[in-house]
Design an enzyme around this catalytic site. Structure first.
Site, PDB file in Angstrom:
ATOM      1  N   HIS A   1     -11.792  -5.743   8.329  1.00 52.09           N
ATOM      2  CA  HIS A   1     -12.511  -5.528   7.073  1.00 52.09           C
ATOM      3  C   HIS A   1     -13.706  -4.623   7.308  1.00 52.09           C
ATOM      4  CE1 HIS A   1     -10.193  -9.158   6.230  1.00 52.09           C
ATOM      5  NE2 HIS A   1     -10.289  -8.853   4.963  1.00 52.09           N
TER       6      HIS A   1
ATOM      7  N   GLU B   1       0.823  -1.214   0.000  1.00 49.72           N
ATOM      8  CA  GLU B   1       0.000   0.000   0.000  1.00 49.72           C
ATOM      9  C   GLU B   1       0.851   1.255   0.000  1.00 49.72           C
ATOM     10  OE1 GLU B   1      -0.629  -2.604   1.849  1.00 49.72           O
ATOM     11  OE2 GLU B   1      -2.471  -3.187   0.841  1.00 49.72           O
TER      12      GLU B   1
END
Lengths: 357, 429
Positions: A162, A92
């Site tokens: 999540h 990322e």
């Protein structure tokens, strides 16, 4: 995935489409063709338009090539080629940094971070580089072409990693914009605005709504202005402010409150940074009460900023303390999700106690 | 093939099927990657002569290991005894049955969330973890059920954790991707790729510190498991550097199953041969056939011995494959059927079974009785999990801080969430 969501979903009532409330800002003229789309399809359309209209725009991230884990990027690689729509390795920090570089050289980089929970390695690049690029180069360079898209928010079974809502971390960074849509039509317009905005933007998409939310979305290219909040529902007794998927919950609470004679005004903030203080201020000056609701934990959440600002501006007009109905101050739980979330009933209780203060 | 352990060929390989052909020399050709981005090489396992010379010139002390391996080859032709073979077989069958049962339970709605199954990769878990002691640590990824089982966490505890029950190994707080066990030194599954590697590095430092500074007799090693996608992540490289720099007793095990959800390893990595990254940091890098538990075990023995001796870290790349999709929500449409079939033919359990029977270490009846025993164990685990209670509401606010009063307990001594005022009126859940 849809089956699982269906199993755990709460009933969705869409603000603005089911109970005919007047929309104060419209985004399409009546004669255009509209199509019933869900959130990921609307975002997909927006991306198609963005890539079509600017030959120097790129979409990249983890697994975007085949369409992405949420199908937001379907068809892009086939249509625009693997030179413009490509998968990155799993890093990322590298992905966002790379996007900043592309943007600094005048391209439009539309970066996908697979889940907002994974954005933290990139946080350094966003805060220290993206937000400060124009400032520290004296406007010689800027990374305005950077748009970071990330699915955020609870999904029913996501657990710790999540389901997070990290918008508050980003709202503390001068130099970037933070935008959160509430529905497919808003998402398409807002995303196109974000991509074309000359500042770096972090665009959080409520993942719970990817398939659940369906709305009529105009097919043409349209943009919804940033930093303009929308009053979705007018009322007189209390102002409710929220964003993203939480609005659907708040809308249900408003309907229930109406049955008890409380008239609620519901505002969708849309852009969290910089946020539309004037609209909220005008509304609170009218109603005298404010309730803010978001999924992120209450301490240090963006509701605190709204509360403090409104207090400064509307102190004498307030009839009751500003109420915040938010997630609890724990990591996002797995089994306890229904207990952690700011549910309709919690909001309803807070509305009643604020009105009866 | 020549590994970084030795400049000579074929020291760490023993054909499982007794044939002369060495699987590791077969180049593996996959779909040609795009030429714009990603590697243009195919994954052929023939190392470059330049690298061999470079390794020979390195200062890393690999000589001792070579001798260990040569000695092994000279004495016996079988790699395992009957007991060891049955133990390995049982562990792999446990892993496989457990994961299959997870899939069943998931589709029946008993289990929820994001569940990632390990089918096909059992040889790596069994090969490494069965060599470890109880005090050695294991750090895993989100594909961690089988690592936990191999390390000794009971099937009941793992199944209950998956069901979100209070009898689970983390009392239902973590779920599928967060299997922890203090007793068995399972330092967790990590939902985020690469997050566990620095944690493992720290755990390895503890062992070294205990031995060298505190002068305790500590021989513990740490094994960190992670996938091919993680090898492109910064945390991985930072830890390779630190581990080699501080000479930590850690083994980095890459479970290279060629896919990171939908991204092929070849298209994501400039040099797909991950084992080569070890020598770049000053540690040996080994490539092994991860579908063959005996080969994995041999390499694991070398690596663990090295670490226990204080010679530092090792990077082991296990070429393996997952038979199912990335997670139970993944329709698994992207992988080529031919590729899947090729690896299905190399099923580690079938291979070990064949080896045991051909080398007269066990007969069909022994193996069948193991399978039956495991089936019963897994069934019993499901019943136990079903019958276990859900966690109480007070658990929601527990363990945020060390002091339960931090968020959990109110001034009246009760958990805040038990206090009726906490959720008033209609806000009952």
């Amino acid at each position: 995935m849809a089956a699982l969501l269906g199993r755990l979903c709460r009933k969705l009532v869409f603000p603005g489409t089911t109970h005919g409330a007047k929309r104060l800002s419209t985004s399409a003229c009546e004669s255009d063709t509209v199509k019933s789309l869900n959130l990921y399809s609307a975002i997909n359309q927006a991306l198609h338009i963005a890539l079509e209209t600017d030959p120097r725009s790129y979409v990249f991230g983890e697994d975007v090539g085949f369409g992405g884990v949420f199908r937001c990027t379907t068809g892009l690689a086939e249509r625009f080629g693997k030179n413009r729509v490509f998968n990155t390795p799993l890093c990322e920090q590298g992905i966002v940094g790379f996007g900043i570089g592309l943007a600094a050289m005048g391209n439009r980089a539309i970066v996908e971070i697979q889940f907002a929970d994974y954005i933290y390695p990139a946080f350094d690049q966003i805060v220290n580089e993206a937000a400060k690029f124009r400032y520290r180069s004296g406007n010689q360079f800027n990374c305005g072409g950077l748009t970071i898209r990330a699915p955020y928010g609870a999904v029913g079974h996501g657990g710790h990693y999540h389901s997070q809502s990290p918008e508050a971390f980003f709202c503390h960074v001068p130099g970037i914009k933070v935008v959160i849509p509430r529905s497919p039509r808003e998402a398409k317009g807002l995303l196109l605005s974000c991509i074309r905005d000359p500042n770096p933007v972090v665009f959080f998409e409520p993942k719970w709504l990817y398939r659940q939310a369906v709305e009529e979305v105009p097919e043409h290219d349209y943009m919804i202005p940033l930093s303009e909040a929308e009053v979705i529902k007018e009322g007189n007794d209390i102002t409710l402010v929220g964003w993203g998927a939480q609005l659907t919950i708040m809308e249900q609470a408003c309907l229930d409150a109406e049955k008890e004679g409380i008239s609620c005004e519901l505002i969708d903030l849309k852009t969290l940074l910089p946020w539309d203080k004037e609209t909220v201020e005008a509304s609170v000056k009218k109603t005298g009460r404010l309730l803010i609701s978001h999924e992120a934990p209450v301490t240090g959440g963006f509701g605190a900023e709204i509360s403090a600002t409104i207090l400064e501006r509307c102190f004498l007009k307030l009839e009751a303390p500003v109420s915040r109905v938010c997630g609890l101050d724990t990591p996002f739980p797995l089994v306890f999700e229904p207990f952690y979330m700011p549910t309709k009933n919690k909001i309803l209780d807070a509305i009643k106690s604020t009105v009866n203060y | 093939m020549a590994t970084a352990f030795s400049p000579t060929k074929l020291t760490a390989t023993v054909p499982l099927h007794g044939s002369q052909e060495n699987r590791l020399l077969l180049p593996i050709r996959l779909a040609p990657p795009s030429s714009f981005l990603g590697s243009t090489r195919s994954l052929s396992i023939i190392s470059s002569p330049r690298l061999i010379h470079a390794n020979a010139a390195r200062r890393s002390p690999v000589v001792g290991v070579q001798e260990v391996v040569k000695e092994k080859k000279a004495t016996n032709s079988l790699l395992i005894t009957k007991e060891e073979g049955l133990e390995l077989y049982e562990d792999m069958i446990l892993g496989r049955s457990f994961e299959d049962m997870c899939a069943q339970m998931y589709y029946r709605g008993k289990m929820f969330g994001f569940v990632h199954l390990y089918n096909g990769q059992e040889a790596v878990s069994t090969g490494f973890i069965k060599l470890l002691t109880k005090t050695d640590s294991v750090v895993s990824t989100y594909r961690d059920h089988v690592h936990a089982l191999s390390k000794g966490v009971s099937a009941r505890a793992v199944m209950s954790e998956l069901f979100g029950k209070v009898t689970g190994c983390c009392r239902g707080q973590g779920g599928s991707m967060h299997m922890f066990s203090k007793e068995h030194n399972m330092l967790g599954g990590f939902a985020f790729i690469g997050e566990g590697i620095p944690v493992a590095t720290g755990a390895a430092f503890t062992s070294k510190y205990k031995r060298e500074v505190l002068k305790q007799n500590c021989q513990d090693v740490t094994v960190a498991f992670f996938g091919d996608g993680t090898c492109n992540n910064g945390q991985f490289y930072e830890c390779l550097n630190m581990a080699a720099l501080y000479k930590l007793p850690i083994i980095f095990v890459v479970e290279n199953n060629l896919w990171a959800i939908g991204m092929s390893h070849l298209r994501a990595t400039s040099d797909p041969e991950i084992w080569k990254k070890g020598p770049a940091f000053g540690m040996p890098g080994v490539h092994v056939d991860g579908m063959d538990v005996l080969k994995v075990r041999e390499v694991a023995k070398e690596a663990v011995t090295r670490a226990r001796r204080g010679d530092g870290p090792t990077l082991v790349e296990c070429e393996t494959y997952r038979f199912r999709g990335h997670s139970l929500a993944d329709p698994d449409e992207l992988r080529d059927a031919a590729e899947k079939a090729k690896y299905a033919a190399r099923d580690p359990i079938t291979a070990l079974k064949k080896y045991l029977i051909e080398n007269k270490l066990a007969n069909e009846a022994d193996l069948k009785s193991i399978e039956k025993k495991i089936d019963e164990l897994v069934e019993e685990a499901v019943e136990f999990a079903d019958a276990s209670p859900q966690p109480g509401r007070s658990q929601l606010l527990e363990n945020v801080f060390a002091d339960p009063k931090g968020f959990g307990i109110g001034p009246d001594g009760r958990y805040r969430c038990e206090d009726p005022k906490f959720t008033e009126g209609t806000a009952q859940v």
